[in-house]
Design a protein around this motif. Structure first.
Motif, PDB file in Angstrom:
ATOM      1  N   ARG A  35      48.684  36.184  46.574  1.00  0.00           N
ATOM      2  CA  ARG A  35      48.514  36.027  45.115  1.00  0.00           C
ATOM      3  C   ARG A  35      47.186  36.617  44.661  1.00  0.00           C
ATOM      4  O   ARG A  35      47.120  37.336  43.658  1.00  0.00           O
ATOM      5  CB  ARG A  35      48.615  34.550  44.720  1.00  0.00           C
ATOM      6  CG  ARG A  35      50.042  34.029  44.629  1.00  0.00           C
ATOM      7  CD  ARG A  35      50.093  32.654  43.966  1.00  0.00           C
ATOM      8  NE  ARG A  35      49.496  31.615  44.795  1.00  0.00           N
ATOM      9  CZ  ARG A  35      50.174  30.866  45.663  1.00  0.00           C
ATOM     10  NH1 ARG A  35      51.458  31.053  45.840  1.00  0.00           N
ATOM     11  NH2 ARG A  35      49.558  29.940  46.360  1.00  0.00           N
ATOM     12  N   ASP A  36      46.092  36.320  45.402  1.00  0.00           N
ATOM     13  CA  ASP A  36      44.775  36.855  45.029  1.00  0.00           C
ATOM     14  C   ASP A  36      44.740  38.379  45.120  1.00  0.00           C
ATOM     15  O   ASP A  36      44.183  39.045  44.248  1.00  0.00           O
ATOM     16  CB  ASP A  36      43.677  36.260  45.914  1.00  0.00           C
ATOM     17  CG  ASP A  36      43.286  34.854  45.502  1.00  0.00           C
ATOM     18  OD1 ASP A  36      43.746  34.394  44.438  1.00  0.00           O
ATOM     19  OD2 ASP A  36      42.520  34.216  46.256  1.00  0.00           O
ATOM     20  N   LEU A  37      45.328  38.929  46.169  1.00  0.00           N
ATOM     21  CA  LEU A  37      45.346  40.382  46.322  1.00  0.00           C
ATOM     22  C   LEU A  37      46.150  41.048  45.197  1.00  0.00           C
ATOM     23  O   LEU A  37      45.737  42.086  44.661  1.00  0.00           O
ATOM     24  CB  LEU A  37      45.916  40.761  47.689  1.00  0.00           C
ATOM     25  CG  LEU A  37      45.031  40.391  48.886  1.00  0.00           C
ATOM     26  CD1 LEU A  37      45.791  40.581  50.204  1.00  0.00           C
ATOM     27  CD2 LEU A  37      43.760  41.213  48.893  1.00  0.00           C
ATOM     28  N   ILE A  38      47.265  40.461  44.839  1.00  0.00           N
ATOM     29  CA  ILE A  38      48.075  41.015  43.740  1.00  0.00           C
ATOM     30  C   ILE A  38      47.308  40.920  42.427  1.00  0.00           C
ATOM     31  O   ILE A  38      47.271  41.881  41.654  1.00  0.00           O
ATOM     32  CB  ILE A  38      49.449  40.304  43.649  1.00  0.00           C
ATOM     33  CG1 ILE A  38      50.308  40.679  44.864  1.00  0.00           C
ATOM     34  CG2 ILE A  38      50.157  40.651  42.344  1.00  0.00           C
ATOM     35  CD1 ILE A  38      51.594  39.866  44.984  1.00  0.00           C
ATOM     36  N   ARG A  39      46.687  39.763  42.159  1.00  0.00           N
ATOM     37  CA  ARG A  39      45.898  39.614  40.925  1.00  0.00           C
ATOM     38  C   ARG A  39      44.782  40.648  40.859  1.00  0.00           C
ATOM     39  O   ARG A  39      44.539  41.252  39.814  1.00  0.00           O
ATOM     40  CB  ARG A  39      45.300  38.212  40.844  1.00  0.00           C
ATOM     41  CG  ARG A  39      46.266  37.152  40.397  1.00  0.00           C
ATOM     42  CD  ARG A  39      45.524  35.820  40.160  1.00  0.00           C
ATOM     43  NE  ARG A  39      46.455  34.736  40.160  1.00  0.00           N
ATOM     44  CZ  ARG A  39      46.610  33.856  41.152  1.00  0.00           C
ATOM     45  NH1 ARG A  39      45.845  33.915  42.230  1.00  0.00           N
ATOM     46  NH2 ARG A  39      47.503  32.902  41.061  1.00  0.00           N
ATOM     47  N   ASP A  40      44.063  40.829  41.973  1.00  0.00           N
ATOM     48  CA  ASP A  40      42.974  41.810  42.012  1.00  0.00           C
ATOM     49  C   ASP A  40      43.485  43.209  41.689  1.00  0.00           C
ATOM     50  O   ASP A  40      42.863  43.935  40.911  1.00  0.00           O
ATOM     51  CB  ASP A  40      42.304  41.835  43.391  1.00  0.00           C
ATOM     52  CG  ASP A  40      41.392  40.651  43.629  1.00  0.00           C
ATOM     53  OD1 ASP A  40      41.117  39.898  42.668  1.00  0.00           O
ATOM     54  OD2 ASP A  40      40.962  40.477  44.787  1.00  0.00           O
ATOM     55  N   LYS A  41      44.595  43.597  42.272  1.00  0.00           N
ATOM     56  CA  LYS A  41      45.138  44.940  42.044  1.00  0.00           C
ATOM     57  C   LYS A  41      45.616  45.083  40.595  1.00  0.00           C
ATOM     58  O   LYS A  41      45.335  46.108  39.946  1.00  0.00           O
ATOM     59  CB  LYS A  41      46.293  45.211  43.014  1.00  0.00           C
ATOM     60  CG  LYS A  41      46.839  46.604  42.923  1.00  0.00           C
ATOM     61  CD  LYS A  41      45.771  47.628  43.285  1.00  0.00           C
ATOM     62  CE  LYS A  41      46.346  49.026  43.258  1.00  0.00           C
ATOM     63  NZ  LYS A  41      45.333  50.049  43.396  1.00  0.00           N
TER      64      LYS A  41
END
Length: 157
Positions: A35-41
């Motif tokens: 979730r964090d990686l998707i939000r960052d991208k």
């Protein structure tokens, strides 16, 4: 908020690297990290596409304070962009190098222009700009007394 379960297939080497990432960063499970990686991208994509929008963020860089006239040039850039460079933290790393972390806010194009100008200075190393797109609204409402108009900055989701 409703959650939706998805399935992702990854090769073993990537899974092993991801597991190391989870442990190093202290994630309790894969879902939180994904979730964090998707939000960052998604946030990076929004910021890249929203050059005419507003943002908040940080600019960090290391510089050699012995570099000819660099400290003066950096100070001048900060003063010239005082509406963008909100606050600066200055740290002495050793006898030659300093780290500065600058809180920035404003129109994304102006923030990028300021950051690019700082990072491009001879003697500045390891420059990194991190931006979060925001919505800006000037509001007047009471916080228990007659409050003057002020600005609310809300991160985009």
């Amino acid at each position: 908020m409703a959650l939706e379960r998805i399935s992702v297939s990854l090769d073993q080497d990537l899974v092993a690297q991801f597991e190391q990432f989870l442990q190093a960063r202290g994630y309790r499970n894969r879902s939180e990290a994904i979730r964090d990686l998707i939000r960052d991208k998604l946030e990076a994509e929004r910021t890249d596409q929203a050059a005419d929008g507003h943002c908040i963020g940080t600019l960090s860089y290391v510089f050699n304070h012995h570099e000819r006239e660099l400290a003066r040039r950096l100070t001048n850039a900060h003063h010239h962009h005082h509406h963008v460079a909100i606050s600066t933290l200055h740290v002495h790393l050793d006898h030659d190098n300093c780290l500065e972390a600058v809180v920035v806010k404003g129109p994304t194009g102006q923030v990028r222009e300021f950051a690019d100008g700082i990072i491009a200075q001879a003697g500045v190393r390891h420059g990194h700009l991190s931006l979060i797109p925001v919505e800006v609204a000037d509001e007047r409402h009471s916080h228990g007394n007659a409050a003057p108009e002020h600005t609310h900055i809300k991160p985009q989701t």
